[in-house]
Motif scaffolding. Structure first.
Motif, PDB file in Angstrom:
ATOM      1  N   GLU A   1       0.831  -1.211   0.000  1.00 52.50           N
ATOM      2  CA  GLU A   1       0.000   0.000   0.000  1.00 52.50           C
ATOM      3  C   GLU A   1       0.861   1.254   0.000  1.00 52.50           C
ATOM      4  O   GLU A   1       0.450   2.299  -0.503  1.00 52.50           O
ATOM      5  CB  GLU A   1      -0.933  -0.020   1.219  1.00 52.50           C
TER       6      GLU A   1
ATOM      7  N   ARG B   1      -1.076  -2.801  -6.167  1.00 51.81           N
ATOM      8  CA  ARG B   1      -1.734  -2.706  -4.862  1.00 51.81           C
ATOM      9  C   ARG B   1      -3.052  -3.479  -4.853  1.00 51.81           C
ATOM     10  O   ARG B   1      -3.378  -4.144  -3.884  1.00 51.81           O
ATOM     11  CB  ARG B   1      -1.977  -1.258  -4.476  1.00 51.81           C
TER      12      ARG B   1
ATOM     13  N   GLY C   1      -3.794  -6.660  -2.549  1.00 53.65           N
ATOM     14  CA  GLY C   1      -4.954  -6.634  -1.659  1.00 53.65           C
ATOM     15  C   GLY C   1      -5.831  -7.855  -1.837  1.00 53.65           C
ATOM     16  O   GLY C   1      -6.253  -8.483  -0.856  1.00 53.65           O
TER      17      GLY C   1
END
Length: 174
Positions: free
Chosen positions: A45, A57, A61
């Motif tokens: 992040e 990212r 995630g």
């Protein structure tokens, strides 16, 4: 409601003595892995912004959520759905998240009860319970039992009490 269902599965004169889950130490590894996954996701992040960084990212995630589901939630559910029950008549094991499995050993069939504790088990208060029984399966090994010495002593006492009760009933038969 769940407790009523559990108690309704007992015989009329049978009482629940102990209800156990595996020791919480079985969750240490999944929790450490989850912390590592969260740390990696937080580092991802912190990557510089940009279109390619945004895609990285997002991928990190999604991967983090999937890893957390598999490596944390599944062991937690396995721990929660695994139970060891000692009643006045039998030793019951139940396990399985989707498909439930179980085994009941009548106390009258139990020949020997022993336990084993390694150094970490001694520190955390857990151990392995080994139950020898007469029958086709012979031996059952229950791992990561909390307060294993107390459980072993309780099971041994229940076995002796049940044997004495059976002997007394046989003597009173005409």
């Amino acid at each position: 409601m769940w407790r009523m269902a559990r108690e309704s599965s007992l015989a009329g004169d049978e009482q629940l003595v102990l209800l156990l889950h595996p020791h919480w130490k079985t969750l240490i590894r999944p929790i450490l892995i989850a912390a590592l996954v969260v740390a990696v996701a937080l580092v991802a992040e912190a990557l510089p912004s940009g279109s390619s960084a945004l895609a990285v990212r997002g991928a990190v995630g999604v991967a983090a959520v999937l890893v957390l589901m598999v490596l944390l939630i599944v062991p937690l559910l396995r721990w929660r759905t695994t139970t060891y029950e000692l009643t006045t008549k039998r030793l019951r094991t139940r396990y399985g998240i989707v498909t439930r499995r179980g085994r009941d050993i009548p106390l009258t069939r139990i020949n020997d009860v022993s336990f084993e504790k390694g150094p970490l088990d001694r520190l955390l208060g857990a151990g392995r319970l080994v139950v020898e029984s007469a029958g086709e399966h012979g031996q059952i090994v229950l791992t990561d039992i909390p307060r294993v010495e107390y459980v072993q002593a309780t099971l041994f006492r229940l076995v002796e009490d049940e044997q004495r009760r059976l002997e007394r009933d046989q003597r009173n038969q005409p």
